[in-house]
Motif scaffolding. Sequence first.
Motif, PDB file in Angstrom:
ATOM      1  N   ARG A 420       0.822  -1.212   0.000  1.00 27.37           N
ATOM      2  CA  ARG A 420       0.000   0.000   0.000  1.00 27.37           C
ATOM      3  C   ARG A 420       0.859   1.266   0.000  1.00 27.37           C
ATOM      4  O   ARG A 420       0.474   2.288  -0.575  1.00 27.37           O
ATOM      5  N   LEU A 421       2.024   1.226   0.651  1.00 31.62           N
ATOM      6  CA  LEU A 421       2.930   2.367   0.615  1.00 31.62           C
ATOM      7  C   LEU A 421       3.410   2.625  -0.806  1.00 31.62           C
ATOM      8  O   LEU A 421       3.544   3.772  -1.248  1.00 31.62           O
ATOM      9  N   THR A 422       3.662   1.539  -1.533  1.00 31.80           N
ATOM     10  CA  THR A 422       4.083   1.677  -2.932  1.00 31.80           C
ATOM     11  C   THR A 422       2.951   2.221  -3.795  1.00 31.80           C
ATOM     12  O   THR A 422       3.148   3.110  -4.624  1.00 31.80           O
ATOM     13  N   ALA A 423       1.731   1.694  -3.556  1.00 32.09           N
ATOM     14  CA  ALA A 423       0.591   2.107  -4.373  1.00 32.09           C
ATOM     15  C   ALA A 423       0.126   3.529  -4.058  1.00 32.09           C
ATOM     16  O   ALA A 423      -0.318   4.253  -4.955  1.00 32.09           O
ATOM     17  N   ASN A 424       0.227   3.937  -2.777  1.00 30.83           N
ATOM     18  CA  ASN A 424      -0.316   5.233  -2.355  1.00 30.83           C
ATOM     19  C   ASN A 424       0.721   6.331  -2.200  1.00 30.83           C
ATOM     20  O   ASN A 424       0.393   7.433  -1.755  1.00 30.83           O
ATOM     21  N   ALA A 425       1.990   6.024  -2.506  1.00 26.62           N
ATOM     22  CA  ALA A 425       3.053   7.017  -2.316  1.00 26.62           C
ATOM     23  C   ALA A 425       2.694   8.322  -3.013  1.00 26.62           C
ATOM     24  O   ALA A 425       2.187   8.302  -4.145  1.00 26.62           O
ATOM     25  N   PRO A 426       2.921   9.453  -2.321  1.00 29.77           N
ATOM     26  CA  PRO A 426       3.545   9.615  -0.982  1.00 29.77           C
ATOM     27  C   PRO A 426       2.519   9.734   0.143  1.00 29.77           C
ATOM     28  O   PRO A 426       2.838  10.264   1.193  1.00 29.77           O
ATOM     29  N   ASP A 427       1.295   9.270  -0.075  1.00 28.86           N
ATOM     30  CA  ASP A 427       0.223   9.407   0.920  1.00 28.86           C
ATOM     31  C   ASP A 427       0.347   8.295   1.963  1.00 28.86           C
ATOM     32  O   ASP A 427      -0.311   7.250   1.874  1.00 28.86           O
ATOM     33  N   VAL A 428       1.194   8.522   2.967  1.00 32.04           N
ATOM     34  CA  VAL A 428       1.467   7.499   3.987  1.00 32.04           C
ATOM     35  C   VAL A 428       0.230   7.163   4.820  1.00 32.04           C
ATOM     36  O   VAL A 428      -0.062   5.978   5.049  1.00 32.04           O
ATOM     37  N   PRO A 429      -0.556   8.152   5.314  1.00 32.87           N
ATOM     38  CA  PRO A 429      -1.735   7.797   6.114  1.00 32.87           C
ATOM     39  C   PRO A 429      -2.714   6.885   5.386  1.00 32.87           C
ATOM     40  O   PRO A 429      -3.305   5.984   6.002  1.00 32.87           O
TER      41      PRO A 429
END
Length: 460
Positions: A420-429
């Motif tokens: 999910r960090l890879t898919a949502n980068a840079p949206d960490v929350p």
Amino acid sequence: MTETTIKIDRPLMRTAFILVLGTFMATLDATIVTVGIDTLAGEFDAPVTDIQWASTAYLLAVVAAVPASGWLADRFGGRRTWLVAIAVFLAGSVLCALSWSVTSLIVFRVLQGLGGGLLPPTGQALLARTAGPQRIGRVISVVAVVPLLSPVLGPLAGGSILAVADWPWLFWVNVPIGLAAILLALRYVPAPPPAAQGAPFDALGAALLSPGLAVLVFGLTELDGGTTTAWTALVIGAGMLTAFVVHGLRTRGVPLIDPRLFTRPPFGAAAFALVMLGAAVFGTMFLLPLYLQTGGELSAFETGLLLAPQGVGAAAASVLVNRKIDAVPPRTMVLTGIALVLLGTAPFTQLTHDPHDALIALSLLVRGAGAAMIGAPVMALVYSRVKKEELPRASGALNLLNTVGGSIGTAAVAVILQSRLTANAPDVPSAYADTFWWVLAFCLISALAATRLPKDRLTR
């Protein structure tokens, strides 16, 4: 049921307190070192990835030791096994404090984990045998809260120690507690005779189960890297565990852990509920501190303080469980606990809205209360329904599944978080919020298993 039948006298509570000291040390040590990873990396001039093995090695040793706890207690007696486990744990602690390199620290953490892995199942079985089926519910409700406190108190204790002392005190702190536990146990803990003194050791089962579990957990801990080594370990570990099940069903002797236990109601449903509880509790206690320190930029000590309400909730609910565990059916109490865990987890799926610290603390308070209402009734139910001679092996099986459940939950959410960090980068929350939906799924699966628990009260 008369009041005198279920009375918890002072000798029994004293025994419970002494035995819980061992469980407290073992479970606390699984998390206390995580706060010191950066400190240890600087001390030994080593990369964090190497130092992380100090925690992984301890976990693998615990997983490898738990299956043998039942046979050891059967062969040598519960109290003697518990005392030796404490001694091994203390020896490992002293050697860890004296470590001169990363390699020596990892080796000594293995020794420490071998002793620590034996303490919870051996202590619980010894306590269950001392209490008897009529009193085990109320006693276990106090003991079962300790594993729920360790993920909260570990980082807090580790941060407090490192704030005032050098890193060896992460291990020296175990010595006075362990010595006190040994002296008190020698004087006050009863020593029931071994249940099966002549039973041969299941060597083939041990060669398949303990290494198979260790290899499987190793594969899970390395899975977030997606390496060939991780997948190879998973395949080999799963194959060894399958071979153990086949061996356990076919052997004419006494297997290390009898697979048939899981086919007997209510053991199967109870064991599965504990696995999913371990996955949900430890998965959250992996995700949330990581989020608070990376996204929230809190220190380890500040993170520990914010997580403390979960321990408060667990301790408060254990008082209620202690009073009601014999009067309320296990299914009702466990399902209520799961509902509270779900309620307390839901706000973490909304991290994109930057929830206030007060909401996080309140959610953790509710989660802690719910978790305390799950573990104790499940364990009390099993211990009250199995025969005395089966207690050590049943305890070993339950603790093993809870440990593996925690490992699986932590590894699973780590892999999901990375994706999910890879898919949502840079949206960490958003990445963390998406991962917490999986924790909710673990809770729902646990609820399905809990619907198969008995409707009847523990004592009637």
